[in-house]
Design a protein around this motif. Structure first.
Motif, PDB file in Angstrom:
ATOM      1  N   GLN A 120       0.806  -1.096  -0.176  1.00 18.12           N
ATOM      2  CA  GLN A 120       0.021   0.022  -0.054  1.00 18.12           C
ATOM      3  C   GLN A 120       0.780   1.371  -0.229  1.00 18.12           C
ATOM      4  O   GLN A 120       2.194   1.245   0.264  1.00 18.12           O
ATOM      5  N   GLN A 121       0.197   2.450  -0.304  1.00 14.67           N
ATOM      6  CA  GLN A 121       0.895   3.652  -0.470  1.00 14.67           C
ATOM      7  C   GLN A 121       0.190   4.502   0.642  1.00 14.67           C
ATOM      8  O   GLN A 121      -0.886   4.807   0.680  1.00 14.67           O
ATOM      9  N   LEU A 122       1.129   5.018   1.463  1.00 12.79           N
ATOM     10  CA  LEU A 122       0.791   6.034   2.579  1.00 12.79           C
ATOM     11  C   LEU A 122       1.410   7.288   2.461  1.00 12.79           C
ATOM     12  O   LEU A 122       2.712   7.536   1.899  1.00 12.79           O
ATOM     13  N   PRO A 123       1.037   8.303   2.839  1.00 16.79           N
ATOM     14  CA  PRO A 123       1.811   9.565   2.958  1.00 16.79           C
ATOM     15  C   PRO A 123       2.795   9.571   3.868  1.00 16.79           C
ATOM     16  O   PRO A 123       2.957   8.687   4.696  1.00 16.79           O
ATOM     17  N   SER A 124       3.890  10.355   3.552  1.00 17.16           N
ATOM     18  CA  SER A 124       5.298  10.171   4.241  1.00 17.16           C
ATOM     19  C   SER A 124       4.993  10.526   5.866  1.00 17.16           C
ATOM     20  O   SER A 124       6.044   9.964   6.560  1.00 17.16           O
ATOM     21  N   ASP A 125       4.038  11.353   6.163  1.00 20.85           N
ATOM     22  CA  ASP A 125       3.999  11.797   7.737  1.00 20.85           C
ATOM     23  C   ASP A 125       2.805  10.859   8.305  1.00 20.85           C
ATOM     24  O   ASP A 125       2.368  11.102   9.353  1.00 20.85           O
ATOM     25  N   HIS A 126       2.576   9.569   7.516  1.00 20.65           N
ATOM     26  CA  HIS A 126       1.480   8.993   8.445  1.00 20.65           C
ATOM     27  C   HIS A 126       1.767   8.436   9.570  1.00 20.65           C
ATOM     28  O   HIS A 126       2.914   7.872   9.682  1.00 20.65           O
ATOM     29  N   PRO A 127       0.884   8.434  10.488  1.00 19.85           N
ATOM     30  CA  PRO A 127       1.166   8.119  11.895  1.00 19.85           C
ATOM     31  C   PRO A 127       1.553   6.532  12.115  1.00 19.85           C
ATOM     32  O   PRO A 127       2.286   6.242  13.115  1.00 19.85           O
ATOM     33  N   ASP A 128       0.975   5.831  11.282  1.00 23.12           N
ATOM     34  CA  ASP A 128       1.421   4.459  11.152  1.00 23.12           C
ATOM     35  C   ASP A 128       2.831   4.153  11.157  1.00 23.12           C
ATOM     36  O   ASP A 128       3.364   3.058  11.623  1.00 23.12           O
ATOM     37  N   LEU A 129       3.461   4.970  10.366  1.00 19.71           N
ATOM     38  CA  LEU A 129       4.922   4.897  10.377  1.00 19.71           C
ATOM     39  C   LEU A 129       5.678   5.062  11.422  1.00 19.71           C
ATOM     40  O   LEU A 129       6.591   4.246  11.720  1.00 19.71           O
ATOM     41  N   ARG A 130       5.292   5.798  12.311  1.00 21.79           N
ATOM     42  CA  ARG A 130       5.808   5.968  13.918  1.00 21.79           C
ATOM     43  C   ARG A 130       5.794   4.577  14.480  1.00 21.79           C
ATOM     44  O   ARG A 130       6.533   4.485  15.443  1.00 21.79           O
ATOM     45  N   GLY A 131       4.633   4.159  14.260  1.00 19.72           N
ATOM     46  CA  GLY A 131       4.389   2.795  15.206  1.00 19.72           C
ATOM     47  C   GLY A 131       5.472   1.806  14.702  1.00 19.72           C
ATOM     48  O   GLY A 131       5.796   0.845  15.502  1.00 19.72           O
ATOM     49  N   LEU A 132       5.726   1.716  13.433  1.00 26.57           N
ATOM     50  CA  LEU A 132       6.749   0.859  13.010  1.00 26.57           C
ATOM     51  C   LEU A 132       8.220   1.054  13.473  1.00 26.57           C
ATOM     52  O   LEU A 132       8.919   0.177  13.955  1.00 26.57           O
ATOM     53  N   GLU A 133       8.586   2.488  13.745  1.00 33.20           N
ATOM     54  CA  GLU A 133       9.737   2.939  14.219  1.00 33.20           C
ATOM     55  C   GLU A 133       9.897   2.666  15.767  1.00 33.20           C
ATOM     56  O   GLU A 133      10.973   2.207  15.801  1.00 33.20           O
ATOM     57  N   GLU A 134       8.792   2.536  16.402  1.00 35.21           N
ATOM     58  CA  GLU A 134       8.946   2.473  17.687  1.00 35.21           C
ATOM     59  C   GLU A 134       8.926   0.715  18.016  1.00 35.21           C
ATOM     60  O   GLU A 134       9.697   0.413  18.853  1.00 35.21           O
ATOM     61  N   ALA A 135       8.331  -0.079  16.951  1.00 34.69           N
ATOM     62  CA  ALA A 135       8.536  -1.206  17.067  1.00 34.69           C
ATOM     63  C   ALA A 135      10.166  -1.750  16.716  1.00 34.69           C
ATOM     64  O   ALA A 135      10.707  -2.667  17.015  1.00 34.69           O
ATOM     65  N   ALA A 136      10.650  -0.962  15.659  1.00 36.54           N
ATOM     66  CA  ALA A 136      12.057  -1.384  15.089  1.00 36.54           C
ATOM     67  C   ALA A 136      13.102  -0.799  16.148  1.00 36.54           C
ATOM     68  O   ALA A 136      14.184  -1.471  16.341  1.00 36.54           O
ATOM     69  N   GLY A 137      12.671   0.134  16.947  1.00 37.83           N
ATOM     70  CA  GLY A 137      13.890   0.646  17.993  1.00 37.83           C
ATOM     71  C   GLY A 137      14.472   1.981  17.456  1.00 37.83           C
ATOM     72  O   GLY A 137      14.587   2.127  16.249  1.00 37.83           O
ATOM     73  N   GLU A 138      15.062   2.778  18.386  1.00 40.05           N
ATOM     74  CA  GLU A 138      15.595   3.962  18.057  1.00 40.05           C
ATOM     75  C   GLU A 138      16.788   3.808  16.894  1.00 40.05           C
ATOM     76  O   GLU A 138      16.900   4.668  16.107  1.00 40.05           O
TER      77      GLU A 138
END
Length: 240
Positions: A120-138
């Motif tokens: 799927q395609q999402l806007p670059s600032d979509h909040p679900d991307l932040r959830g992925l970053e949290e799961a991956a770690g800093e």
């Protein structure tokens, strides 16, 4: 002998990022220039980029340029992005990298079929991307650099959340710097290759040159599977 067009274009792009008059020397050469505004490295650092047997180096001051020029003269060009080798000839306080630099041409690009996966395609600032970053770690999220993408994000979802994403940052001179991140619980399943494939196709459609910068071997393997060629490396150095 004429140079590979991919090498030529990559060199022109990095020369522009140096933000000072500098060119890659003939094979085996190392060109050093003072450039406090260089984009080859963090501000105040020394930036080293080698491509196809030649290197350009930027430093923050003329004084540090002279020091670095003399120190690197003792090394073959193949060693200027080797952190251990550089420590032997320069007073190094900290390093970032080295990272391998790989590039893809439209002819060499090997698109990855998503199979049963839905990209799927999402806007670059979509909040679900932040959830992925949290799961991956800093650390992994910072290395991937998804927060800086200027393209749409190409993602795979599971359980309502994003488990893999890729996009690119548009750099000066027509370069698309590819950024990829996968949830650790979902790695080694081909998700990085599928999302990155969609990203690279988008970059080509926009007339950009895709660049893949990687340190982990797993990331380099994904790039290779998509047809990227390893042409050089990048190292950033903070002097004492």
């Amino acid at each position: 002998m004429s140079m590979d067009p991919l090498v030529t274009k990559a060199r022109v792009l990095w020369e522009s990022l140096a933000a000072a008059p500098v060119s890659f020397a003939p094979r085996g050469g190392i060109s050093v220039v003072a450039s406090p505004e260089s984009n080859l490295c963090p501000a105040g650092w020394v930036g080293v980029v080698s491509l196809d047997g030649a290197a350009v180096v930027t430093t923050p001051t003329e004084r540090s340029a002279a020091l670095v020029r003399d120190g690197l003269a003792a090394l073959p060009v193949e060693a200027v992005t080797d952190a251990d080798a550089v420590r032997e000839v320069l007073p190094v306080a900290q390093v970032l990298g080295p990272a391998t630099l790989s590039y893809a041409s439209p002819d060499a690009f090997r698109s990855a079929s998503p199979g049963a996966l839905a990209v799927q395609q999402l806007p670059s600032d979509h909040p679900d991307l932040r959830g992925l970053e949290e799961a991956a770690g800093e650390d992994d999220a910072g290395e991937a650099g998804l927060r800086g993408i200027t393209s749409p994000a190409f993602v795979v979802r599971a359980g309502g959340g994003v488990i893999a994403a890729a996009g690119y940052q548009t750099w000066p001179g027509g370069l698309a710097h590819v950024c990829v991140l996968t949830d650790p619980a979902w790695r080694a399943r081909g998700l990085a290759q599928v999302t990155a494939s969609a990203t690279v196709a988008h970059a080509f459609a926009a007339g950009l040159l895709p660049q893949w910068r990687a340190r982990p071997l797993a990331s380099r393997r994904v790039a290779s599977a998509l047809g990227f060629q390893e042409l050089g490396a990048q190292l950033s150095i903070k002097l004492t």
